[in-house]
Design an enzyme around this catalytic site. Structure first.
Site, mmCIF file in Angstrom:
data_model
loop_
_atom_site.group_PDB
_atom_site.id
_atom_site.type_symbol
_atom_site.label_atom_id
_atom_site.label_comp_id
_atom_site.label_asym_id
_atom_site.label_seq_id
_atom_site.Cartn_x
_atom_site.Cartn_y
_atom_site.Cartn_z
ATOM 1 N N ASN A 1 -3.952 -0.239 27.266
ATOM 2 C CA ASN A 1 -4.771 -0.192 26.057
ATOM 3 C C ASN A 1 -6.220 0.042 26.481
ATOM 4 O O ASN A 1 -6.522 0.144 27.680
ATOM 5 C CB ASN A 1 -4.599 -1.450 25.200
ATOM 6 C CG ASN A 1 -4.980 -2.731 25.935
ATOM 7 O OD1 ASN A 1 -5.865 -2.741 26.799
ATOM 8 N ND2 ASN A 1 -4.315 -3.829 25.605
ATOM 9 N N ASP B 1 4.686 -4.499 23.387
ATOM 10 C CA ASP B 1 6.078 -4.541 23.847
ATOM 11 C C ASP B 1 6.928 -3.517 23.102
ATOM 12 O O ASP B 1 7.802 -2.864 23.680
ATOM 13 C CB ASP B 1 6.666 -5.939 23.633
ATOM 14 C CG ASP B 1 5.958 -7.019 24.439
ATOM 15 O OD1 ASP B 1 5.228 -6.673 25.379
ATOM 16 O OD2 ASP B 1 6.149 -8.212 24.126
ATOM 17 N N LYS C 1 -8.892 -1.884 26.498
ATOM 18 C CA LYS C 1 -9.459 -2.959 27.317
ATOM 19 C C LYS C 1 -8.933 -2.873 28.751
ATOM 20 O O LYS C 1 -9.696 -3.007 29.715
ATOM 21 C CB LYS C 1 -9.103 -4.316 26.695
ATOM 22 C CG LYS C 1 -9.615 -5.532 27.452
ATOM 23 C CD LYS C 1 -9.311 -6.798 26.663
ATOM 24 C CE LYS C 1 -9.830 -8.047 27.362
ATOM 25 N NZ LYS C 1 -9.071 -8.355 28.593
ATOM 26 N N GLU C 2 -7.630 -2.649 28.879
ATOM 27 C CA GLU C 2 -7.033 -2.553 30.211
ATOM 28 C C GLU C 2 -7.547 -1.335 30.965
ATOM 29 O O GLU C 2 -7.741 -1.377 32.182
ATOM 30 C CB GLU C 2 -5.510 -2.510 30.084
ATOM 31 C CG GLU C 2 -4.921 -3.832 29.611
ATOM 32 C CD GLU C 2 -3.535 -3.684 28.996
ATOM 33 O OE1 GLU C 2 -2.925 -4.724 28.691
ATOM 34 O OE2 GLU C 2 -3.073 -2.537 28.809
#
Length: 344
Positions: A217, A290, A219-220
């Site tokens: 995502n 997920d 942020k990652e």
């Protein structure tokens, strides 16, 4: 080349093709390796503050335990009709007993689950009142597996890999996956011609070299690359530069980035696809990632292009956000929405 992806209204041919794809999900076997956990919920009423501290007193109405982490990916894979093969390490504690019982109740196999007395089972307990989460309590460790645990995990992985059509790495930074294990698992899958799909976290972000599909995502992506850039609307140049850096370092065949309220982004063979988020009543974003990685894995296993994979995953992630708690996607509803959107 950049495209903003849209789909024409569905017709009988497209609906038949889409239905066939969903039917083909049923023949797939998905190996999921990573961090499993128990998601525990306590629902109640909060009508007053505690006299001991300025915190609400929750009167418990009911409790529930659910499968989380890589185990929730297994539930999503199962809900989509495919067969999940779960590979993970849990403790010999009560949380581990609970997780195995939940797997049994859900009809999920546990032959790839390793139990170790040296680490606890991850349990995340959420306290909710009046439809809001008041507190979360995490019982866990984040240390890497020791040599014996790693050897047992790789042995279980090898047994399951012989049956798998695609591998999902579900990394929550709880220590089951580390750079050595990741490198070895990807290499063994590549030797067999089995695609690998990654849902990363910060610690091992740069370890997933040569995977088939990599799904961070925003942020990652920032944290994993240690880069600062704005959202893809305000700073498309900075965002796409980060994706290019990711492509250079990890060389995945496909990059799929979930963009929260901005939708999803996919890049494959130099083609960039932006898809807007679908307007929905958001109740809880827990577990959306997920669902996205589960759908992406099945599409990759069936050789679907990145634009289609991103579109279907975007629909599925939005659907589960309409429900409270971590829950798997509903296959029939996903099919119906995909037909309405004209996916093909």
């Amino acid at each position: 080349m950049t495209v903003s992806c849209s789909f024409n209204p569905s017709n009988t041919l497209r609906e038949t093709s889409l239905r066939t794809l969903f039917d083909n999900f049923n023949s797939l076997r998905v190996l999921i390796i990573g961090d499993v956990m128990v998601d525990a919920y306590v629902w109640g009423r909060a009508t007053r503050l505690s006299p001991e501290a300025p915190v609400p007193v929750v009167h418990v109405a009911r409790t529930e335990n659910r499968l989380g982490g890589a185990a929730n990916v297994a539930l999503n894979v199962q809900a989509l009709g495919a067969t999940p093969l779960l590979c993970a390490v849990i403790g010999t504690d009560a949380g581990g007993d609970q997780l195995l019982q939940l797997l049994h109740e859900s009809g999920l196999p546990a032959d790839g689950i390793i139990r170790s007395a040296g680490r606890p089972t991850t349990v995340k307990q959420r306290i909710l009142a009046h439809g809001q989460q008041l507190l979360r309590i995490d019982s866990e460790v984040e240390t890497d597996l020791d040599a014996d645990e790693s050897a047992q995990l790789l042995a279980a992985y090898d047994d399951l890999l012989a049956r798998a059509d695609v591998v999902v790495f579900e990394d929550y930074d709880k220590g089951v996956l580390n750079e050595a294990i990741i490198t070895e698992c990807i290499a063994r899958a590549r030797q067999r011609g089995i695609p690998t799909v990654v849902d990363p976290k910060k610690k091992n972000f740069l370890a997933y070299r040569h995977c088939t599909l990599f799904k961070p995502n925003l942020k990652e992506l920032r944290e994993g690359l240690k880069l600062e850039f704005g959202d893809p609307v305000a700073d498309r140049v900075g965002f796409e530069a980060a994706v290019a850096r990711l492509q250079d370092v990890l060389t995945p065949e496909t990059v799929l980035v979930t963009l929260s309220e901005y939708g999803v982004f996919a890049q494959q063979d130099g083609q960039k696809t932006y898809l807007p988020a679908h307007l929905r009543t958001i109740s809880d974003v827990s577990g959306a990632g997920d669902t996205v990685i589960s759908i992406a894995a099945l599409c990759v296993a069936l050789g679907r292009p990145a634009a289609f994979t991103a579109a279907l995953a975007n629909l599925g992630g939005g659907l589960v956000c309409e429900q409270v708690g971590v829950v798997p996607v509903e296959k029939q509803r996903l099919l119906e929405e995909a037909q309405e959107a004209g996916l093909q």
